[in-house]
Write an enzyme that holds these catalytic residues in place. Structure first.
Site, mmCIF file in Angstrom:
data_model
loop_
_atom_site.group_PDB
_atom_site.id
_atom_site.type_symbol
_atom_site.label_atom_id
_atom_site.label_comp_id
_atom_site.label_asym_id
_atom_site.label_seq_id
_atom_site.Cartn_x
_atom_site.Cartn_y
_atom_site.Cartn_z
ATOM 1 N N THR A 517 0.764 -1.283 -0.119
ATOM 2 C CA THR A 517 -0.065 -0.001 0.003
ATOM 3 C C THR A 517 0.902 1.213 0.026
ATOM 4 O O THR A 517 0.584 2.195 0.449
ATOM 5 C CB THR A 517 -1.017 -0.011 1.167
ATOM 6 O OG1 THR A 517 -1.961 -1.051 1.122
ATOM 7 C CG2 THR A 517 -2.004 1.106 1.319
ATOM 8 N N HIS A 518 2.179 1.047 -0.454
ATOM 9 C CA HIS A 518 3.158 2.088 -0.541
ATOM 10 C C HIS A 518 3.273 2.979 -1.597
ATOM 11 O O HIS A 518 4.327 2.912 -2.447
ATOM 12 C CB HIS A 518 4.373 1.548 0.131
ATOM 13 C CG HIS A 518 4.372 0.604 1.111
ATOM 14 N ND1 HIS A 518 5.365 -0.449 1.210
ATOM 15 C CD2 HIS A 518 3.544 0.540 2.242
ATOM 16 C CE1 HIS A 518 4.958 -1.061 2.255
ATOM 17 N NE2 HIS A 518 3.899 -0.506 2.781
ATOM 18 N N VAL A 519 2.059 3.520 -2.114
ATOM 19 C CA VAL A 519 2.314 4.489 -3.166
ATOM 20 C C VAL A 519 2.373 6.073 -2.666
ATOM 21 O O VAL A 519 1.997 6.353 -1.634
ATOM 22 C CB VAL A 519 0.707 4.446 -4.098
ATOM 23 C CG1 VAL A 519 0.662 3.412 -5.006
ATOM 24 C CG2 VAL A 519 -0.302 4.776 -3.073
#
Length: 587
Positions: A517-519
């Site tokens: 979930t590391h955008v």
């Protein structure tokens, strides 16, 4: 009919980790704060209590705590030449929905990035020369140093009771910790989590090859803990229900446990739930934001909420989306390489190798979200990149976060995908399989960006945010290099079966496969208004009473989870906003 409400001093968009931390700093000085959050309070819901908390189908498979894709989604195209289409069900990354946001259903891995990460361009130019940075890679410094963020890292780790082992205390390398880490003031607030069998296997193999494995810093509480605000964490039960779940034992550092219960006791704080923000009210001539427009999802009533100061503290995508919709700042244009809003959009490189060991009992059902053993020997710029053809790197780790019955199905290559043989393989290998993985950097590319979709709109008639994104050669080359290193470590274990290295970066970006979930990026920070959306104090260059905080301000993604620097910046911007409220000015 739109209703106009009485003015508030500070209005924050998004009720997640960043807003909670910034609000902590402001309300401690009795500054009025209103948080608008489109989700609900999960504290007393089925998701936070047994037995329903263990419902893997409801919370993990069906994404019960995640953004509602039928109401708020994005469109995707891989290049500017492609048509864009809405993502009907996102699996690649999982924005949160509700008070506490994605930091409620996270795994808890919490890093300080490398000391040189905020000065990433300067670091690479100094070591490899200007020509080492490709022309299509707008790598840039943050305008703030690790030294300026360091006291806020220290504070956040105490607030969230992190478990870990220090590797660098004021420049002195500590045995058993990460020798590559940025300097710290002292040990972590709590001891590391218990190392699992899988971690012991990885640790022995990595040390055999001369590498430096260490326990992952974790917001999973290794003991009972009371933080400086008097909030409490329970002891981790190693139940394997961290990511995609709320911790019913309140043993995972989460905003709904450590921040919002405390904030709600402060008279200067208010949170309005089920409040979906549609846009900001902007006076372009005065270069000021005058308030926020939102709709109450329970009644459908639309409101104008005036404010002296506005802070965007939502998920990466939402921060960028609201600026584009409100036309605050110039939208990025890759054709002319001008504009800044939507620029430097990055994801995270991942991949791994599977191992099967018939004589080792792995115990996948006894796990925590951050009970990995990690090594940083090939992360970021911790190794010499001369002649490699890429920049960046990845952490390499092993640790099992769960053994849940739906998702934990690891079988050797060649196993049928269903039927008797598939069932037999699951029974044989369930407790005898593990994986070594990589979590790597993703550097910006001129062709990866965010803008407004010209065709598709949401149920409120608002244009959807469009992702133009695909994996580039820099990340493909880096991942291949790291996978070769992982395979070398895997072979040193003597495993019976080792799979060939695999990674989503070997194919076009796929929204149907979870990656992280590391955008990050879209509203990059910096000291130059020509290349950044916000200043080093996270103050918008085109609206001095507007602040933006979150992973959207990162100019690149490192080989770590973004939570640590995101939290440090949120605490820092809380202090900056308090100074601004006292005397409005460009900080």
């Amino acid at each position: 009919m739109i209703k106009k409400l009485p003015k508030k001093t500070v209005v924050m968009v998004g009720g997640g980790l960043t807003s909670g931390l910034a609000a902590r700093q402001l309300t401690a000085k009795n500054i009025e704060v209103l948080v608008l959050e489109r989700g609900v309070d999960h504290t007393n819901g089925a998701e936070a209590h047994l037995p329903n908390q263990r419902d893997e189908l409801r919370w993990a498979t069906r994404e019960g705590l995640v953004q509602k894709w039928d109401r708020t989604t994005y469109t995707l195209r891989h290049t500017r030449k492609d048509p864009s289409l809405p993502v009907r069900w996102m699996e690649a990354f999982l924005p949160g929905d509700g008070m506490g946001g994605a930091a409620n259903h996270w795994n808890g891995q919490t890093w300080r990035w490398s000391e040189y990460d905020p000065e990433i361009r300067t670091r690479n130019v100094k070591r490899y020369g200007e020509n080492a940075i490709p022309k299509d890679m707008p790598l840039q410094d943050w305008g703030v140093t690790y030294a300026e963020m360091r006291p806020y890292h220290e504070l956040f780790e105490k607030l969230f009771g992190l478990s870990g082992k220090a590797g660098n205390i004021n420049g002195q390398i500590q045995a058993g910790g990460n020798p590559f880490e940025a300097p710290r003031d002292g040990e972590y607030p709590q001891a590391p989590l218990v190392t699992q069998e899988a971690g012991l296997i990885f640790q022995a193999a990595a040390q055999k090859l001369g590498y430096h494995p260490f326990p992952t810093p974790a917001a999973n509480s290794s003991g009972t803990y009371a933080n400086p605000d008097g909030m409490h964490l329970g002891h981790c039960q190693y139940c394997g229900h961290c990511e995609r779940f709320i911790c019913e034992a309140q043993a995972k550092g989460s905003p709904e446990v450590l921040l919002y219960p405390m904030l709600r006791q402060r008279k200067s704080f208010e949170i309005r739930l089920q409040s979906h923000v549609l846009g900001l009210m902007y006076d372009a001539a005065a270069k000021r934001v005058t308030g926020v427009r939102y709709v109450d999802l329970r009644t459908g009533q639309e409101y104008e909420q005036p404010a002296d100061v506005v802070m965007l503290g939502a998920f990466t995508m939402t921060n960028t989306h609201l600026l584009l919709l409100s036309k605050i700042g110039k939208a990025y244009d890759p054709e002319t390489n001008s504009g800044v809003v939507g620029k430097n959009f990055c994801y995270q490189s991942v991949g791994g190798v599977g191992l099967f060991m018939k004589d080792r009992w792995i115990n996948p059902f006894l796990a925590a979200g951050s009970s990995q053993i990690y090594m940083d020997d090939f992360n970021n710029d911790n190794f010499d990149h001369k002649g490699l053809g890429f920049l960046g790197g990845a952490g390499i780790s092993c640790g099992i976060s769960n053994g849940r019955p739906i998702g934990a199905r690891s079988v050797p290559p060649g196993t049928p995908r269903w039927g008797t043989e598939w069932k037999r393989a699951n029974a044989q290998w369930y407790a005898h399989s593990l994986s070594f993985g990589l979590q790597g950097s993703c550097y910006p590319n001129r062709e990866n960006y965010l803008d407004l979709d010209p065709t598709y709109k949401d149920p409120f008639g608002v244009p959807l945010l469009r992702m133009t994104f695909d994996w580039k050669d820099n990340e493909r080359k880096m991942v291949k290099f790291i996978l070769d290193k992982i395979t070398e470590i895997a072979k040193a274990t003597g495993a019976d079966i080792i799979t060939s290295g695999s990674s989503p970066q070997s194919a076009p970006f796929n929204t149907q496969m979870y990656q992280s979930t590391h955008v990050v990026g879209g509203t990059p920070m910096g000291a130059d208004p020509g290349t950044s959306v916000v200043s080093p104090h996270l103050q918008h260059w085109d609206a001095q009473n507007l602040f933006v905080v979150g992973a959207s301000v990162f100019t690149h993604n490192s080989g770590y989870n973004p939570t640590g620097p995101l939290a440090a910046l949120a605490l820092r911007v809380g202090d900056a906003m308090a100074s601004y409220v006292e005397r409005p000015r460009m900080l």
